[in-house]
Design an enzyme around this catalytic site. Structure first.
Site, mmCIF file in Angstrom:
data_model
loop_
_atom_site.group_PDB
_atom_site.id
_atom_site.type_symbol
_atom_site.label_atom_id
_atom_site.label_comp_id
_atom_site.label_asym_id
_atom_site.label_seq_id
_atom_site.Cartn_x
_atom_site.Cartn_y
_atom_site.Cartn_z
ATOM 1 N N LYS A 96 -0.079 3.693 -20.305
ATOM 2 C CA LYS A 96 -0.012 5.152 -20.102
ATOM 3 C C LYS A 96 1.331 5.535 -19.479
ATOM 4 O O LYS A 96 2.076 4.671 -18.998
ATOM 5 C CB LYS A 96 -1.169 5.581 -19.188
ATOM 6 C CG LYS A 96 -1.139 4.967 -17.788
ATOM 7 C CD LYS A 96 -2.454 5.196 -17.040
ATOM 8 C CE LYS A 96 -2.429 4.565 -15.663
ATOM 9 N NZ LYS A 96 -3.763 4.630 -15.014
ATOM 10 N N TYR A 125 24.675 17.490 1.430
ATOM 11 C CA TYR A 125 23.999 18.753 1.763
ATOM 12 C C TYR A 125 23.455 18.709 3.187
ATOM 13 O O TYR A 125 22.840 17.723 3.601
ATOM 14 C CB TYR A 125 22.853 19.003 0.800
ATOM 15 C CG TYR A 125 23.300 19.467 -0.564
ATOM 16 C CD1 TYR A 125 23.994 20.671 -0.715
ATOM 17 C CD2 TYR A 125 23.036 18.708 -1.687
ATOM 18 C CE1 TYR A 125 24.399 21.103 -1.969
ATOM 19 C CE2 TYR A 125 23.433 19.126 -2.947
ATOM 20 C CZ TYR A 125 24.114 20.330 -3.085
ATOM 21 O OH TYR A 125 24.510 20.748 -4.326
ATOM 22 N N ARG A 155 -13.705 9.883 -9.051
ATOM 23 C CA ARG A 155 -12.588 10.465 -9.794
ATOM 24 C C ARG A 155 -12.997 10.739 -11.239
ATOM 25 O O ARG A 155 -12.957 11.864 -11.694
ATOM 26 C CB ARG A 155 -11.368 9.536 -9.734
ATOM 27 C CG ARG A 155 -10.131 10.127 -10.374
ATOM 28 C CD ARG A 155 -8.921 9.209 -10.293
ATOM 29 N NE ARG A 155 -9.025 8.060 -11.184
ATOM 30 C CZ ARG A 155 -8.017 7.218 -11.428
ATOM 31 N NH1 ARG A 155 -6.851 7.398 -10.833
ATOM 32 N NH2 ARG A 155 -8.183 6.198 -12.244
HETATM 33 C C1 LIG Z 1 -3.979 3.344 -14.407
HETATM 34 C C2 LIG Z 1 -5.273 2.634 -14.552
HETATM 35 C C3 LIG Z 1 -5.329 1.232 -14.614
HETATM 36 C C4 LIG Z 1 -4.112 0.370 -14.312
HETATM 37 O O1 LIG Z 1 -3.941 0.379 -12.920
HETATM 38 P P1 LIG Z 1 -2.833 -0.524 -12.193
HETATM 39 O O2 LIG Z 1 -3.133 -0.321 -10.757
HETATM 40 O O3 LIG Z 1 -1.524 0.024 -12.598
HETATM 41 O O4 LIG Z 1 -3.031 -1.926 -12.651
HETATM 42 C C5 LIG Z 1 -6.532 0.631 -14.900
HETATM 43 N N1 LIG Z 1 -7.661 1.372 -15.082
HETATM 44 C C6 LIG Z 1 -7.658 2.725 -14.991
HETATM 45 C C7 LIG Z 1 -8.924 3.470 -15.178
HETATM 46 C C8 LIG Z 1 -6.477 3.400 -14.703
HETATM 47 O O5 LIG Z 1 -6.475 4.729 -14.582
#
Ligand SMILES: *Cc1c(COP(=O)(O)O)cnc(C)c1O
Length: 380
Positions: free
Chosen positions: A43, A264, A142
């Site tokens: 992703k 800045y 979540r």
């Molecule tokens: C992003 C995600 C992962 C991967 O998580 P990492 O901590 O990057 O290994 C796995 N499962 C779900 C449901 C996620 O949202």
């Protein structure tokens, strides 16, 4: 989905992505969890590194299970995958997105009963079964359905007749803290929920979960950040190979005297004769402003502290620790590499490796090393 290549001469920074190290990280995780299998989470454009390049290299290393967050990401990465790979959408489908998902052979993660009913209706309309993944919420609050909702679904023949559930999954909230008591509690709840779909494979572990005991691995693990070289937990040395190297070009050097300010707000004030180098990357390239007066770059093994605030397109370094003239316009300094790991930079910025990776900007000169031939051909 990959970035348009910026020529090196025209870029302020260069980002090297080692697809061989990415493949090695996949193979080492796969070996660690065997006989469970390892998927890959690609992703957010492959955690910022280029989803199609990463996916092709991971497929070449043997990965056949891929996850993205959104359907649009799945459609963009699908062509990079072999025909026997499965590609799943973690966030599930908004109403109306079922047909394009089904037509593309992409598997949704069903996070609610409503999503499940719409997927069932799509299967009915198409007149054939449509596989899906069911996510249960085991304690993170979540995504995913409650155990009670999953039980309803498992007992609903109109659903089970049309939707083969290939995988039951859940997600750990505290896997990067191996001793956290929530891990075992989530695991227990997950086991109970997964028993509702006895024919389905089971998946609980992200990168942190891979480094928990084998009782957390089930049939499939879903690492993301560890593949890309991020530390999977807060314990000891990072077992993963670094995948990226990030260097910035020196644009200009100058000497300032006691009382002179830098950047800045003039938040850095020289207390004596000080040499300053300005490098051509800034927060628009994903280097957080929180690195101002805290982080550093490296040159020839010497730490060069960031002096003053991080600007949009540049950062000022105190290079007084180097011999006069040792660093000049046109030289390159290391931001992520052998002297300063991805997780070191993230810590100095008060954030995590995930946020550094996924914020890497689109102005870098990017090179992919050690990719397979198929991956190379798909670049640019
Ligand atoms: C992003 C995600 C992962 C991967 O998580 P990492 O901590 O990057 O290994 C796995 N499962 C779900 C449901 C996620 O949202």
């Amino acid at each position: 989905m990959d970035d348009i290549d910026t020529p090196l001469l025209m870029a302020g920074g260069r980002l090297e992505i080692d697809l061989g190290a990415l493949a090695d990280n996949f193979r080492s995780i796969a070996a660690r969890v065997a006989p469970a299998r390892a998927a890959a989470v690609v992703k957010a454009n492959g955690y910022g590194l280029g989803a199609t390049r990463a996916a092709a290299a991971l497929a070449e290393a043997g990965c056949r299970d891929f996850f993205v967050a959104h359907l649009a990401e799945a459609l963009a990465v699908r062509a990079a995958l072999p025909g026997d790979a499965t590609l799943a959408v973690l966030n599930g489908l908004p109403s109306g997105a079922e047909r394009p998902c089904a037509d593309a052979g992409i598997v949704p993660v069903l996070n609610s009963v409503e999503q499940a009913m719409r997927w069932r209706d799509t299967a009915a309309a198409l007149g054939h079964a449509l596989p899906a993944i069911v996510q249960v919420d085991s304690g993170m609050s979540r995504l995913g359905m409650t155990v009670e909702e999953a039980a309803m679904l498992a007992a609903d023949a109109s659903f089970t007749a049309r939707v083969p559930v290939t995988l039951v999954m859940s997600h750990l909230a505290c896997a990067d803290t191996p001793d956290h008591p929530a891990n075992a509690a989530q695991r227990d709840r997950f086991i109970a929920a997964a028993a509702l779909f006895p024919q389905a494979r089971r998946s609980l572990a992200n990168s942190g979960g891979v480094f928990l005991p084998a009782a957390y691995h089930f049939d499939l693990v879903r690492p993301g950040v560890a593949l890309y070289g991020g530390a999977p937990n807060d314990r000891g040395a990072n077992p993963m190979r670094p995948v990226i190297r990030l260097d910035a070009r020196v644009i200009q050097c100058r000497s300032i005297g006691a009382g002179d300010g830098v950047g800045y707000g003039l938040s850095f004030a020289a207390t004596g004769e000080t040499r300053i180098a300005t490098i051509g990357v800034g927060y628009a390239d994903g280097l957080p402003r929180t690195l101002g007066n805290r982080g550093a770059a490296w040159f020839n093994g010497v730490r060069l502290p960031i002096a003053g605030r991080v600007s949009m397109d540049s950062i000022t370094l105190d290079i007084s620790a180097l011999p006069d003239g040792a660093l000049a316009a046109g030289d390159w300094v290391e931001l992520i590499g052998p002297h300063q790991a991805l997780d070191d930079l993230a810590r100095d910025a008060g954030t995590i490796s995930y946020e550094i990776l996924t914020s890497l900007g689109h102005r870098y000169h990017r090179t992919y090393r050690n990719g397979d031939l198929k991956g190379q051909a798909e670049g640019a």
